[in-house]
Design a protein around this motif. Structure first.
Motif, PDB file in Angstrom:
ATOM      1  N   LYS A 232       0.910  -0.539  -0.196  1.00 53.35           N
ATOM      2  CA  LYS A 232       0.211   0.079   0.598  1.00 53.35           C
ATOM      3  C   LYS A 232       0.752   0.610   0.046  1.00 53.35           C
ATOM      4  CE  LYS A 232      -3.431   2.195   2.332  1.00 53.35           C
ATOM      5  NZ  LYS A 232      -2.825   3.538   2.326  1.00 53.35           N
ATOM      6  N   LYS A 233       2.380   1.061   0.926  1.00 53.08           N
ATOM      7  CA  LYS A 233       2.721   2.166   0.992  1.00 53.08           C
ATOM      8  C   LYS A 233       3.337   2.760  -0.934  1.00 53.08           C
ATOM      9  CE  LYS A 233       4.595   5.374   4.123  1.00 53.08           C
ATOM     10  NZ  LYS A 233       3.825   6.345   4.440  1.00 53.08           N
ATOM     11  N   ILE A 234       3.690   1.636  -1.129  1.00 50.79           N
ATOM     12  CA  ILE A 234       4.745   1.382  -2.297  1.00 50.79           C
ATOM     13  C   ILE A 234       3.775   2.386  -3.315  1.00 50.79           C
ATOM     14  CG2 ILE A 234       5.430  -0.087  -4.565  1.00 50.79           C
ATOM     15  CD1 ILE A 234       6.859  -2.015  -2.479  1.00 50.79           C
ATOM     16  N   ASN A 235       2.482   1.888  -3.194  1.00 51.20           N
ATOM     17  CA  ASN A 235       1.276   2.302  -4.264  1.00 51.20           C
ATOM     18  C   ASN A 235       0.985   4.126  -3.589  1.00 51.20           C
ATOM     19  OD1 ASN A 235      -0.934   1.802  -6.128  1.00 51.20           O
ATOM     20  ND2 ASN A 235      -2.753   1.766  -4.782  1.00 51.20           N
ATOM     21  N   ASP A 236       1.520   4.191  -2.986  1.00 50.63           N
ATOM     22  CA  ASP A 236       1.016   5.259  -2.164  1.00 50.63           C
ATOM     23  C   ASP A 236       1.985   6.322  -3.072  1.00 50.63           C
ATOM     24  OD1 ASP A 236      -0.963   5.528  -0.997  1.00 50.63           O
ATOM     25  OD2 ASP A 236       0.041   5.176   1.105  1.00 50.63           O
ATOM     26  N   ASN A 261      18.956  -8.907 -18.134  1.00 51.32           N
ATOM     27  CA  ASN A 261      19.236  -9.923 -17.089  1.00 51.32           C
ATOM     28  C   ASN A 261      18.185 -10.670 -17.261  1.00 51.32           C
ATOM     29  OD1 ASN A 261      21.570  -8.733 -15.559  1.00 51.32           O
ATOM     30  ND2 ASN A 261      21.141  -7.150 -17.109  1.00 51.32           N
ATOM     31  N   GLN A 262      16.707 -10.752 -17.877  1.00 50.25           N
ATOM     32  CA  GLN A 262      16.025 -11.648 -17.587  1.00 50.25           C
ATOM     33  C   GLN A 262      15.226 -10.797 -16.745  1.00 50.25           C
ATOM     34  OE1 GLN A 262      17.484 -16.229 -18.326  1.00 50.25           O
ATOM     35  NE2 GLN A 262      16.637 -15.198 -20.968  1.00 50.25           N
ATOM     36  N   ILE A 263      15.227  -9.742 -16.400  1.00 52.94           N
ATOM     37  CA  ILE A 263      14.254  -9.547 -14.495  1.00 52.94           C
ATOM     38  C   ILE A 263      12.881  -8.299 -15.421  1.00 52.94           C
ATOM     39  CG2 ILE A 263      14.688  -7.746 -12.762  1.00 52.94           C
ATOM     40  CD1 ILE A 263      17.087  -8.012 -12.691  1.00 52.94           C
ATOM     41  N   LYS A 264      12.041  -8.556 -14.587  1.00 51.95           N
ATOM     42  CA  LYS A 264      10.011  -7.798 -14.701  1.00 51.95           C
ATOM     43  C   LYS A 264      10.581  -6.737 -14.774  1.00 51.95           C
ATOM     44  CE  LYS A 264       5.514  -8.116 -14.663  1.00 51.95           C
ATOM     45  NZ  LYS A 264       4.548  -8.097 -13.986  1.00 51.95           N
ATOM     46  N   TYR A 265      10.485  -5.958 -15.275  1.00 45.91           N
ATOM     47  CA  TYR A 265      10.484  -4.597 -15.328  1.00 45.91           C
ATOM     48  C   TYR A 265       9.018  -3.761 -14.744  1.00 45.91           C
ATOM     49  CZ  TYR A 265      10.531   1.012 -16.854  1.00 45.91           C
ATOM     50  OH  TYR A 265      10.303   2.229 -16.740  1.00 45.91           O
ATOM     51  N   PRO A 266       9.500  -3.278 -13.631  1.00 48.07           N
ATOM     52  CA  PRO A 266       8.463  -3.217 -12.790  1.00 48.07           C
ATOM     53  C   PRO A 266       7.379  -1.910 -13.291  1.00 48.07           C
ATOM     54  CG  PRO A 266      10.122  -1.783 -11.917  1.00 48.07           C
ATOM     55  CD  PRO A 266      10.626  -2.795 -12.740  1.00 48.07           C
ATOM     56  N   ALA A 269       2.046  -1.768  -8.495  1.00 49.80           N
ATOM     57  CA  ALA A 269       3.154  -1.997  -6.848  1.00 49.80           C
ATOM     58  C   ALA A 269       3.718  -2.992  -6.178  1.00 49.80           C
ATOM     59  CB  ALA A 269       2.060  -1.607  -5.728  1.00 49.80           C
ATOM     60  N   GLU A 270       2.691  -4.503  -6.514  1.00 48.89           N
ATOM     61  CA  GLU A 270       3.241  -5.605  -6.798  1.00 48.89           C
ATOM     62  C   GLU A 270       4.369  -6.143  -6.968  1.00 48.89           C
ATOM     63  OE1 GLU A 270       0.633  -5.292  -7.227  1.00 48.89           O
ATOM     64  OE2 GLU A 270      -0.513  -5.718  -6.022  1.00 48.89           O
ATOM     65  N   ASP A 271       4.875  -5.435  -8.282  1.00 47.06           N
ATOM     66  CA  ASP A 271       6.922  -5.538  -8.987  1.00 47.06           C
ATOM     67  C   ASP A 271       7.473  -5.474  -8.382  1.00 47.06           C
ATOM     68  OD1 ASP A 271       4.737  -6.673 -10.825  1.00 47.06           O
ATOM     69  OD2 ASP A 271       4.707  -4.948 -12.258  1.00 47.06           O
ATOM     70  N   TYR A 272       7.146  -3.711  -8.010  1.00 51.06           N
ATOM     71  CA  TYR A 272       7.855  -3.421  -7.064  1.00 51.06           C
ATOM     72  C   TYR A 272       8.524  -3.872  -5.257  1.00 51.06           C
ATOM     73  CZ  TYR A 272       8.561   1.383 -10.219  1.00 51.06           C
ATOM     74  OH  TYR A 272       8.682   2.282 -11.469  1.00 51.06           O
ATOM     75  N   LYS A 277      12.510  -6.859  -2.761  1.00 52.73           N
ATOM     76  CA  LYS A 277      12.375  -7.728  -2.196  1.00 52.73           C
ATOM     77  C   LYS A 277      14.315  -8.124  -2.838  1.00 52.73           C
ATOM     78  CE  LYS A 277      10.246 -10.593  -0.402  1.00 52.73           C
ATOM     79  NZ  LYS A 277       8.936 -11.862  -0.220  1.00 52.73           N
ATOM     80  N   LYS A 278      14.475  -8.573  -3.833  1.00 51.21           N
ATOM     81  CA  LYS A 278      15.638  -8.817  -4.724  1.00 51.21           C
ATOM     82  C   LYS A 278      16.977  -8.303  -4.742  1.00 51.21           C
ATOM     83  CE  LYS A 278      12.601 -11.740  -8.010  1.00 51.21           C
ATOM     84  NZ  LYS A 278      12.487 -11.725  -9.650  1.00 51.21           N
ATOM     85  N   ILE A 279      16.825  -7.097  -4.648  1.00 50.52           N
ATOM     86  CA  ILE A 279      17.804  -6.083  -4.129  1.00 50.52           C
ATOM     87  C   ILE A 279      18.156  -5.650  -2.580  1.00 50.52           C
ATOM     88  CG2 ILE A 279      18.163  -3.230  -4.368  1.00 50.52           C
ATOM     89  CD1 ILE A 279      16.511  -3.411  -6.788  1.00 50.52           C
ATOM     90  N   GLY A 280      16.814  -5.805  -2.346  1.00 46.47           N
ATOM     91  CA  GLY A 280      17.409  -5.566  -0.872  1.00 46.47           C
ATOM     92  C   GLY A 280      17.416  -4.800   0.091  1.00 46.47           C
ATOM     93  N   ILE A 281      16.281  -3.771  -0.417  1.00 43.69           N
ATOM     94  CA  ILE A 281      15.991  -2.795  -0.231  1.00 43.69           C
ATOM     95  C   ILE A 281      14.941  -3.208   0.673  1.00 43.69           C
ATOM     96  CG2 ILE A 281      14.722  -0.768  -0.625  1.00 43.69           C
ATOM     97  CD1 ILE A 281      15.518  -0.346  -4.022  1.00 43.69           C
ATOM     98  N   LEU A 282      14.435  -4.120   0.332  1.00 41.23           N
ATOM     99  CA  LEU A 282      13.275  -4.565   1.409  1.00 41.23           C
ATOM    100  C   LEU A 282      14.049  -5.559   1.935  1.00 41.23           C
ATOM    101  CD1 LEU A 282       9.604  -3.507   0.221  1.00 41.23           C
ATOM    102  CD2 LEU A 282      11.161  -2.226   1.567  1.00 41.23           C
ATOM    103  N   GLU A 283      13.186  -6.111   3.385  1.00 47.60           N
ATOM    104  CA  GLU A 283      13.742  -7.918   3.791  1.00 47.60           C
ATOM    105  C   GLU A 283      13.037  -8.084   3.904  1.00 47.60           C
ATOM    106  OE1 GLU A 283      17.848  -9.678   5.987  1.00 47.60           O
ATOM    107  OE2 GLU A 283      17.158  -6.882   6.263  1.00 47.60           O
ATOM    108  N   GLN A 284      12.530  -9.528   4.362  1.00 44.12           N
ATOM    109  CA  GLN A 284      11.482  -9.794   4.564  1.00 44.12           C
ATOM    110  C   GLN A 284      11.905 -10.663   5.957  1.00 44.12           C
ATOM    111  OE1 GLN A 284       7.971 -11.561   1.944  1.00 44.12           O
ATOM    112  NE2 GLN A 284       6.748 -11.978   3.584  1.00 44.12           N
ATOM    113  N   LYS A 285      11.764 -10.676   7.170  1.00 52.44           N
ATOM    114  CA  LYS A 285      11.079 -11.893   8.089  1.00 52.44           C
ATOM    115  C   LYS A 285      10.402 -12.113   9.059  1.00 52.44           C
ATOM    116  CE  LYS A 285      16.082 -10.249   9.073  1.00 52.44           C
ATOM    117  NZ  LYS A 285      16.617  -8.870  10.352  1.00 52.44           N
ATOM    118  N   GLY A 286       8.922 -12.801   8.260  1.00 56.44           N
ATOM    119  CA  GLY A 286       8.585 -13.597   8.964  1.00 56.44           C
ATOM    120  C   GLY A 286       7.049 -12.916   7.823  1.00 56.44           C
TER     121      GLY A 286
END
Length: 333
Positions: A232-236, A261-266, A269-272, A277-286
């Motif tokens: 939701k924040k990304i969508n904002d 590089n066969q990476i989906k262009y975002p 919001a879900e794409d970003y 997460k892949k880049i490490g800008i976001l990190e998911q724990k649980g």
């Protein structure tokens, strides 16, 4: 403006400047960044303390209020209720003491509030602001001084009376602003600004700005409770630049690198979310989503960054166009 290999074109810089103004993160009477004169302190940032004012001073300059907070009390202003001026006086003090406009702060006094000469002086100051016609933006409402303040400061009238913004009044120390629960602060890691500015789509900066607009505690931003809250924040952030024009050459160049590089262009919001997460800008724990201070280098994330792509990227940074990357100088007449 970023320098060296991360140079932004004048057009890109102006586009970012415009989008931040539209969102209300910055407030200035000027249409371009180059017009800003620091001696007048004629720019304010919604998430930072105004520069170069004494600790016990309150400036005659503008202050922001979150748009949702504004919606909750604007009827009081329209009805000339004194309560509205009291609320705004507190918001003025809060902003200039903390650089924060959230509702997580409270006023602490060593006397009854109605006995405070300092607070009364701020109320008198606020009563000379343009309370019924503030500057509205996407995320913030900015209150600015009225013509009466220009007369007090003996300055000529100017847009938003910005020639008065460098004036201030000294206060005693009758009250303090204290945190009621947690501190909110925006700190975008330089790792993003320095390393990634040439490798991600044009919407990314506004999204990053929104993501990092989080409570800040013990040197770290508080995490998001779950994917839904984070997306939701990304969508904002994606909504901020709806009216701006992007540089099509730059976007095509980024799309080209992602395709190689066969990476989906975002796009959504879900794409970003998944990209970050892949880049490490976001990190998911649980279920929680964290905002780490460090993440991957572009050279690590992208398996291939062709030399000709890098050349075109450098050209677009300097000229705003990749056209000249495809033209041999001998072909030019």
């Amino acid at each position: 403006m970023l320098k060296g290999n991360n140079l932004l074109t004048q057009n890109e810089f102006q586009t970012s400047f415009n989008s931040l103004k539209e969102a209300g993160y910055i407030f200035t009477p000027h249409d371009t960044f180059d017009q800003i004169k620091k001696k007048h302190r004629d720019i304010r940032v919604a998430i930072d303390i105004p520069e170069n004012f004494p600790e016990n001073g309150i400036s005659f300059g503008p202050f922001p209020v979150p748009i949702l907070y504004y919606e909750s009390y604007k009827n009081l202003i329209e009805q000339n209720k004194a309560e509205a001026t009291v609320l705004l006086a507190f918001k003025k003090i809060q902003y200039e003491r903390t650089g924060n406009t959230s509702s997580e702060f409270k006023l602490q006094t060593n006397m009854e509030l109605h006995e405070s000469k300092d607070f009364s002086s701020v109320i008198n100051l606020i009563s000379n602001f343009e309370l019924k016609k503030p500057h509205l933006s996407t995320n913030y409402v900015w209150y600015y001084p009225g013509d009466n303040i220009a007369k007090i400061c003996k300055r000529r009238k100017s847009k938003f009376n910005y020639l008065c913004w460098d004036a201030f009044t000294n206060l005693n120390k009758e009250f303090n602003i204290i945190q009621s629960q947690k501190n909110t602060h925006i700190h975008i890691p330089n790792h993003y600004l320095d390393k990634w500015s040439n490798y991600l789509p044009g919407d990314t900066y506004e999204i990053i700005f929104e993501l990092y607009n989080r409570p800040f505690k013990n040197g770290n931003h508080l995490s998001y409770q779950n994917e839904t809250e984070c997306i939701k924040k990304i969508n904002d952030g994606l909504k901020i630049p709806e009216k701006r024009s992007k540089n099509p050459d730059r976007e095509l160049l980024i799309f080209e690198l992602f395709s190689i590089n066969q990476i989906k262009y975002p796009i959504q919001a879900e794409d970003y979310f998944h990209l970050f997460k892949k880049i490490g800008i976001l990190e998911q724990k649980g279920s929680r989503i964290h905002l780490p201070n460090q993440f991957k280098e572009p050279s690590v994330f992208f398996k291939t960054i062709p030399a000709d792509w890098k050349k075109k990227s450098d050209n677009i940074s300097k000229t705003g166009s990749i056209l000249f990357s495809y033209i041999n100088p001998d072909e030019l007449i």
